[in-house]
Design a protein around this motif. Structure first.
Motif, PDB file in Angstrom:
ATOM      1  N   ALA B  25       0.829  -1.213   0.000  1.00 44.68           N
ATOM      2  CA  ALA B  25       0.000   0.000   0.000  1.00 44.68           C
ATOM      3  C   ALA B  25       0.861   1.259   0.000  1.00 44.68           C
ATOM      4  O   ALA B  25       0.464   2.305  -0.521  1.00 44.68           O
ATOM      5  CB  ALA B  25      -0.926  -0.007   1.205  1.00 44.68           C
ATOM      6  N   SER B  26       2.079   1.147   0.586  1.00 38.07           N
ATOM      7  CA  SER B  26       2.961   2.322   0.612  1.00 38.07           C
ATOM      8  C   SER B  26       3.789   2.443  -0.667  1.00 38.07           C
ATOM      9  O   SER B  26       4.594   3.348  -0.819  1.00 38.07           O
ATOM     10  CB  SER B  26       3.891   2.236   1.817  1.00 38.07           C
ATOM     11  OG  SER B  26       4.752   1.119   1.665  1.00 38.07           O
ATOM     12  N   TRP B  27       3.621   1.494  -1.566  1.00 31.12           N
ATOM     13  CA  TRP B  27       4.395   1.427  -2.815  1.00 31.12           C
ATOM     14  C   TRP B  27       3.708   2.328  -3.847  1.00 31.12           C
ATOM     15  O   TRP B  27       3.110   1.850  -4.807  1.00 31.12           O
ATOM     16  CB  TRP B  27       4.402  -0.023  -3.281  1.00 31.12           C
ATOM     17  CG  TRP B  27       5.466  -0.417  -4.247  1.00 31.12           C
ATOM     18  CD1 TRP B  27       5.576  -0.043  -5.547  1.00 31.12           C
ATOM     19  CD2 TRP B  27       6.557  -1.316  -4.010  1.00 31.12           C
ATOM     20  NE1 TRP B  27       6.660  -0.642  -6.131  1.00 31.12           N
ATOM     21  CE2 TRP B  27       7.282  -1.431  -5.210  1.00 31.12           C
ATOM     22  CE3 TRP B  27       7.004  -2.030  -2.904  1.00 31.12           C
ATOM     23  CZ2 TRP B  27       8.408  -2.228  -5.331  1.00 31.12           C
ATOM     24  CZ3 TRP B  27       8.122  -2.827  -3.033  1.00 31.12           C
ATOM     25  CH2 TRP B  27       8.818  -2.926  -4.223  1.00 31.12           C
ATOM     26  N   GLN B  28       3.730   3.620  -3.626  1.00 32.40           N
ATOM     27  CA  GLN B  28       2.997   4.546  -4.499  1.00 32.40           C
ATOM     28  C   GLN B  28       3.866   4.944  -5.690  1.00 32.40           C
ATOM     29  O   GLN B  28       5.016   5.328  -5.510  1.00 32.40           O
ATOM     30  CB  GLN B  28       2.611   5.811  -3.717  1.00 32.40           C
ATOM     31  CG  GLN B  28       1.654   5.563  -2.566  1.00 32.40           C
ATOM     32  CD  GLN B  28       0.272   5.148  -3.039  1.00 32.40           C
ATOM     33  OE1 GLN B  28      -0.134   5.492  -4.142  1.00 32.40           O
ATOM     34  NE2 GLN B  28      -0.440   4.396  -2.218  1.00 32.40           N
ATOM     35  N   LEU B  29       3.299   4.856  -6.866  1.00 30.15           N
ATOM     36  CA  LEU B  29       4.016   5.285  -8.064  1.00 30.15           C
ATOM     37  C   LEU B  29       3.337   6.520  -8.630  1.00 30.15           C
ATOM     38  O   LEU B  29       2.201   6.442  -9.093  1.00 30.15           O
ATOM     39  CB  LEU B  29       4.011   4.185  -9.119  1.00 30.15           C
ATOM     40  CG  LEU B  29       4.863   2.937  -8.865  1.00 30.15           C
ATOM     41  CD1 LEU B  29       4.710   1.971 -10.013  1.00 30.15           C
ATOM     42  CD2 LEU B  29       6.319   3.308  -8.676  1.00 30.15           C
ATOM     43  N   GLY B  30       4.012   7.637  -8.553  1.00 25.91           N
ATOM     44  CA  GLY B  30       3.466   8.843  -9.176  1.00 25.91           C
ATOM     45  C   GLY B  30       3.972   8.926 -10.601  1.00 25.91           C
ATOM     46  O   GLY B  30       5.117   8.567 -10.869  1.00 25.91           O
ATOM     47  N   PHE B  31       3.143   9.371 -11.505  1.00 27.33           N
ATOM     48  CA  PHE B  31       3.615   9.561 -12.869  1.00 27.33           C
ATOM     49  C   PHE B  31       3.779  11.060 -13.131  1.00 27.33           C
ATOM     50  O   PHE B  31       3.613  11.860 -12.203  1.00 27.33           O
ATOM     51  CB  PHE B  31       2.676   8.857 -13.855  1.00 27.33           C
ATOM     52  CG  PHE B  31       2.876   7.368 -13.823  1.00 27.33           C
ATOM     53  CD1 PHE B  31       3.827   6.755 -14.612  1.00 27.33           C
ATOM     54  CD2 PHE B  31       2.165   6.576 -12.927  1.00 27.33           C
ATOM     55  CE1 PHE B  31       4.042   5.386 -14.548  1.00 27.33           C
ATOM     56  CE2 PHE B  31       2.369   5.208 -12.857  1.00 27.33           C
ATOM     57  CZ  PHE B  31       3.300   4.611 -13.667  1.00 27.33           C
ATOM     58  N   ASP B  32       4.110  11.450 -14.300  1.00 27.91           N
ATOM     59  CA  ASP B  32       4.546  12.786 -14.745  1.00 27.91           C
ATOM     60  C   ASP B  32       6.074  12.829 -14.727  1.00 27.91           C
ATOM     61  O   ASP B  32       6.706  12.254 -13.850  1.00 27.91           O
ATOM     62  CB  ASP B  32       4.020  13.947 -13.892  1.00 27.91           C
ATOM     63  CG  ASP B  32       2.525  14.171 -14.131  1.00 27.91           C
ATOM     64  OD1 ASP B  32       1.975  13.499 -15.032  1.00 27.91           O
ATOM     65  OD2 ASP B  32       1.926  14.987 -13.424  1.00 27.91           O
ATOM     66  N   PHE B  33       6.594  13.528 -15.709  1.00 22.55           N
ATOM     67  CA  PHE B  33       8.051  13.599 -15.869  1.00 22.55           C
ATOM     68  C   PHE B  33       8.609  14.858 -15.221  1.00 22.55           C
ATOM     69  O   PHE B  33       7.904  15.857 -15.066  1.00 22.55           O
ATOM     70  CB  PHE B  33       8.414  13.607 -17.359  1.00 22.55           C
ATOM     71  CG  PHE B  33       7.904  12.417 -18.106  1.00 22.55           C
ATOM     72  CD1 PHE B  33       8.419  11.150 -17.857  1.00 22.55           C
ATOM     73  CD2 PHE B  33       6.905  12.550 -19.055  1.00 22.55           C
ATOM     74  CE1 PHE B  33       7.939  10.045 -18.549  1.00 22.55           C
ATOM     75  CE2 PHE B  33       6.424  11.448 -19.744  1.00 22.55           C
ATOM     76  CZ  PHE B  33       6.937  10.193 -19.491  1.00 22.55           C
ATOM     77  N   ARG B  34       9.864  14.771 -14.872  1.00 16.51           N
ATOM     78  CA  ARG B  34      10.584  15.960 -14.393  1.00 16.51           C
ATOM     79  C   ARG B  34      11.426  16.482 -15.552  1.00 16.51           C
ATOM     80  O   ARG B  34      12.170  15.712 -16.174  1.00 16.51           O
ATOM     81  CB  ARG B  34      11.479  15.600 -13.210  1.00 16.51           C
ATOM     82  CG  ARG B  34      12.359  16.759 -12.754  1.00 16.51           C
ATOM     83  CD  ARG B  34      13.215  16.373 -11.574  1.00 16.51           C
ATOM     84  NE  ARG B  34      12.411  16.229 -10.365  1.00 16.51           N
ATOM     85  CZ  ARG B  34      12.913  15.917  -9.177  1.00 16.51           C
ATOM     86  NH1 ARG B  34      14.205  15.711  -9.036  1.00 16.51           N
ATOM     87  NH2 ARG B  34      12.140  15.813  -8.122  1.00 16.51           N
ATOM     88  N   LEU B  35      11.312  17.774 -15.806  1.00 22.81           N
ATOM     89  CA  LEU B  35      12.094  18.363 -16.896  1.00 22.81           C
ATOM     90  C   LEU B  35      13.527  18.587 -16.433  1.00 22.81           C
ATOM     91  O   LEU B  35      13.766  18.858 -15.256  1.00 22.81           O
ATOM     92  CB  LEU B  35      11.473  19.686 -17.338  1.00 22.81           C
ATOM     93  CG  LEU B  35      10.124  19.539 -18.045  1.00 22.81           C
ATOM     94  CD1 LEU B  35       9.439  20.886 -18.188  1.00 22.81           C
ATOM     95  CD2 LEU B  35      10.305  18.892 -19.407  1.00 22.81           C
ATOM     96  N   PRO B  36      14.486  18.483 -17.348  1.00 18.84           N
ATOM     97  CA  PRO B  36      15.877  18.758 -16.976  1.00 18.84           C
ATOM     98  C   PRO B  36      16.025  20.200 -16.493  1.00 18.84           C
ATOM     99  O   PRO B  36      15.199  21.058 -16.821  1.00 18.84           O
ATOM    100  CB  PRO B  36      16.646  18.534 -18.278  1.00 18.84           C
ATOM    101  CG  PRO B  36      15.730  17.812 -19.182  1.00 18.84           C
ATOM    102  CD  PRO B  36      14.339  18.130 -18.761  1.00 18.84           C
ATOM    103  N   GLU B  37      17.086  20.427 -15.726  1.00 17.43           N
ATOM    104  CA  GLU B  37      17.335  21.798 -15.253  1.00 17.43           C
ATOM    105  C   GLU B  37      17.507  22.731 -16.442  1.00 17.43           C
ATOM    106  O   GLU B  37      18.073  22.340 -17.466  1.00 17.43           O
ATOM    107  CB  GLU B  37      18.611  21.832 -14.412  1.00 17.43           C
ATOM    108  CG  GLU B  37      18.421  21.257 -13.025  1.00 17.43           C
ATOM    109  CD  GLU B  37      19.698  21.326 -12.202  1.00 17.43           C
ATOM    110  OE1 GLU B  37      20.507  22.236 -12.438  1.00 17.43           O
ATOM    111  OE2 GLU B  37      19.871  20.454 -11.353  1.00 17.43           O
ATOM    112  N   PRO B  38      17.004  23.988 -16.310  1.00 19.48           N
ATOM    113  CA  PRO B  38      17.127  24.898 -17.450  1.00 19.48           C
ATOM    114  C   PRO B  38      18.582  25.208 -17.789  1.00 19.48           C
ATOM    115  O   PRO B  38      19.439  25.250 -16.909  1.00 19.48           O
ATOM    116  CB  PRO B  38      16.389  26.158 -16.983  1.00 19.48           C
ATOM    117  CG  PRO B  38      16.241  26.024 -15.515  1.00 19.48           C
ATOM    118  CD  PRO B  38      16.297  24.584 -15.180  1.00 19.48           C
TER     119      PRO B  38
END
Lengths: 205, 458
Positions: B25-38
């Motif tokens: 239950a604590s194994w949460q997978l969030g989606f959405d990407f992180r963009l590289p640093e500008p």
């Protein structure tokens, strides 16, 4: 050495120990000498010399064994060591191996690329897989089968405490050598049963 | 089984699954990407003060045209070895660190993972060092290891450098599993190797080649591929400690996808470019896309880029344009092309031809002519060799001879490109140069800007 490495190597050491206990000379030894053989054998197959040991070599060839394999191997080594019969009867054993054979057919072809769905993914923190196993365990206990529920519970416990290198629940339940063994035994038993029925039927007519 | 034993077993089963379900239950997978640093571009050089003489300009004002730089170096310094599969990572102080594998031949027991540092201020590569090998990996993993390969480095969310590479115990590359080492001193020293378990079948056949990326929750996506029995691309997801927490299949086996490269374009959108290793005669790059932060990936399809069953590399620029480097030919790996897409990867056109020896493919040439061409290529591959004496150049040519000369023709290979963009906007590319050296091409932000302006909209 990490605990998971020790677990992995110890599981494979059991394979070597079982092999040693099955040798003719070991069967003639008394209880104390068999225990000594197991103790010395464990040290010999585990302890690396120049970075190599029989357990290290076997780990490269077949990978880590599942909790299920370790349970079966421990029981077999125990039975050979103390010359006792395994605790579970043929019905328990065939239910376990039959289940593992079906599991192998459901898991490996798809995990190796048949189709787009990968059942192995469900082992990464999969609530659905755990619920299914829990319900199956309770149902089996109602049917008077206890070995499979024990295997499921041990696998779930092992996964909860990260006892193996893998983070995937499937690797605690089944491994490739065990799957091959379960398939072989299940096919052999069913073939023999079918042949026997074929032989018996003409007499009955 | 007695009543009390049954009750004890029931209690154990309930306790075991309660524990496991609470962990799951604590194994949460969030989606959405992180963009590289500008990217923060280096300041443009200040214009030189205008000299004046008695109130008049000394010279008429000249238009300031800065074309930028595209320059090459050889990364690896060892000679008479077979080298392959380079990757790059930017260090905290702006230097680069490259990794590749090197040995008597690909897959040999003496192959090691090597590394060297590039100092952009001195514009030079330092001497290479050995990072890992078969024996050190075997000692660390406590299992027999036959060979190592394909190193890929990345800066993890916790600031450490992580190095992934493949290790094989049995068989060919299809028997690979991925090994991870970490460093908290920018690659000067490394932790003991650790094996990632990614496959149920004796954990074989997961290989790494493409650059990792990040999800919004800081977990890492590692593009990997499977080769045993069938070939398909996958994404592994690793938590902050490097444990595998998820695996996604990008294509079914039999679709011939290998060596995926993930291009994150926004928090929701990403594109994957794959080497095509299938049986179709139409050999083109295979693409799949996600529009929901990586939760789902669309069915793979081929795009317009030619792909002769060879690895490619790509990255997404801040302005949305995409860059790729690949062998733009139907067969072989004799050329290398820098390409750009302005429409999200639908159409691509060439920005620059980095290597071009396809013209000599299958042409009869004497050994002397081959070595002459090799010498010319070497001179253009490193400033230190450009005007070097023949004595200095000779060992380099000799190193390349076994790979380049044979059968009455020349055999050139420019392969396994790996491209990154550093924080100052420069593009750095490393690739295998005739299986003899690793070559580095630095494309500075000004060159890229001018080239994009000149070639854009074609």
């Amino acid at each position: 050495m990490l605990f998971t490495d020790w677990m992995g190597l110890s599981g494979l050491a059991l394979v070597w120990l079982l092999f040693a206990l099955r040798l003719p000379f070991a069967q003639g030894l008394d209880g104390k000498r068999r225990a000594l053989l197991v103790g010395l054998g464990y040290v010999l197959v585990m302890f690396p010399i120049a970075g190599w040991s029989p357990a290290i070599w076997l780990r490269g060839m077949v990978g880590d064994l599942s909790i299920t394999s370790m349970l079966l191997l421990s029981a077999a080594v125990y039975a050979r060591l103390f010359k006792v019969l395994p605790k579970w009867d043929a019905r328990e054993r065939s239910a376990l191996l039959g289940f593992l054979a079906v599991l192998a057919l459901l898991l490996y072809p798809f995990a190796l690329g048949l189709g787009s769905l990968d059942p192995y993914r469900s082992g990464y923190g999969g609530v659905a897989l755990l619920l299914m196993l829990a319900l199956l365990a309770l149902w089996l206990m109602r049917r008077g089968l206890y070995l499979l529920p024990l295997v499921f519970a041990l696998a779930a416990t092992g996964w909860s405490f990260n006892l193996l290198e893998s983070t995937n629940l499937w690797d605690y339940l089944i491994d490739a050598p065990l799957a091959i063994y379960a398939l072989w035994v299940t096919i052999k038993v069913n073939l023999l049963y079918a042949l026997r029925r074929k032989r018996v039927q003409p007499d009955a007519q | 089984m007695g009543k009390y034993k049954r009750l004890a077993l029931l209690a154990f089963v309930l306790a075991a699954f309660t524990l496991a379900l609470s962990k799951a239950a604590s194994w949460q997978l969030g989606f959405d990407f992180r963009l590289p640093e500008p990217v923060v571009l280096d300041a443009e050089p200040a214009p030189a003060p205008v000299k004046r003489y008695r109130g008049r300009r000394a010279e008429p004002p000249q238009p300031r045209v800065v074309m930028g730089k595209l320059e090459a170096h050889l990364v690896s310094s060892r000679q008479h070895t077979s080298t392959h599969a380079a990757s790059l990572v930017e260090l905290k102080d702006g230097r680069l660190r490259a990794f590749w594998f090197s040995g008597s031949r690909e897959g040999a027991a003496d192959v090691t993972i090597n590394s060297a540092i590039y100092d952009p201020t001195a514009n030079t590569w330092w001497r290479e060092q050995e990072v890992a090998g078969r024996k050190s990996t075997q000692r660390g993993l406590h299992r027999y290891i036959a060979k190592v390969g394909n190193p890929v480095a990345v800066r993890a969310a916790n600031g450490e450098l992580w190095l992934f590479y493949v290790a094989v115990s049995l068989g060919g590359w299809a028997g690979s599993s991925i090994t991870l080492m970490t460093s908290n001193d920018e690659g000067e020293s490394w932790s003991a190797p650790r094996r990632l378990v990614t496959s149920p079948f004796i954990n074989i056949s997961t290989l790494v080649k493409g650059a990792p990326f990040f999800y919004a929750d800081g977990t890492m996506g590692l593009p990997v591929y499977h080769e045993f029995i069938s070939k398909f691309s996958e994404i592994l997801r690793l938590d902050h400690s490097g444990k595998v927490i998820d695996k996604q299949r990008l294509a079914a086996g039999g679709q011939g996808t290998l060596q995926p490269v993930v291009l994150v374009r926004s928090e929701k959108d990403a594109l994957v470019l794959n080497r095509y290793s299938g049986k179709d005669a139409d050999k083109r790059v295979v693409v799949m896309a996600s529009e929901d932060g990586g939760r789902h990936w669309a069915a793979p399809h081929k795009n317009s880029m030619r792909n002769p069953d060879a690895a490619l590399t790509a990255l997404a620029l801040e302005d949305g344009r995409l860059l790729a480097v690949l062998n733009d030919q139907d067969h072989g790996r004799e050329s290398l092309s820098l390409q750009m897409s302005e429409d999200g990867g639908t159409s691509w056109h060439e920005l620059h031809r980095l290597e071009e020896m396809n013209v000599l493919r299958d042409k009869e040439m004497s050994e002397g002519d081959c070595l002459g061409v090799t010498e010319m290529l070497l001179r253009s591959s490193d400033p230190l060799l450009r005007n070097a004496d023949a004595e200095i150049l000779a060992p380099y040519v000799e190193s390349a001879r076994p790979k380049v000369v044979g059968g009455g023709s020349c055999h050139f290979e420019f392969s396994y490109p790996y491209m990154i963009q550093t924080r100052n906007g420069d593009i750095h590319l490393a690739y295998t140069w005739n299986r003899t050296f690793i070559k580095h091409v630095r494309i500075d932000a000004r060159w890229l800007k001018n080239r994009l302006a000149a070639k854009g909209g074609q």
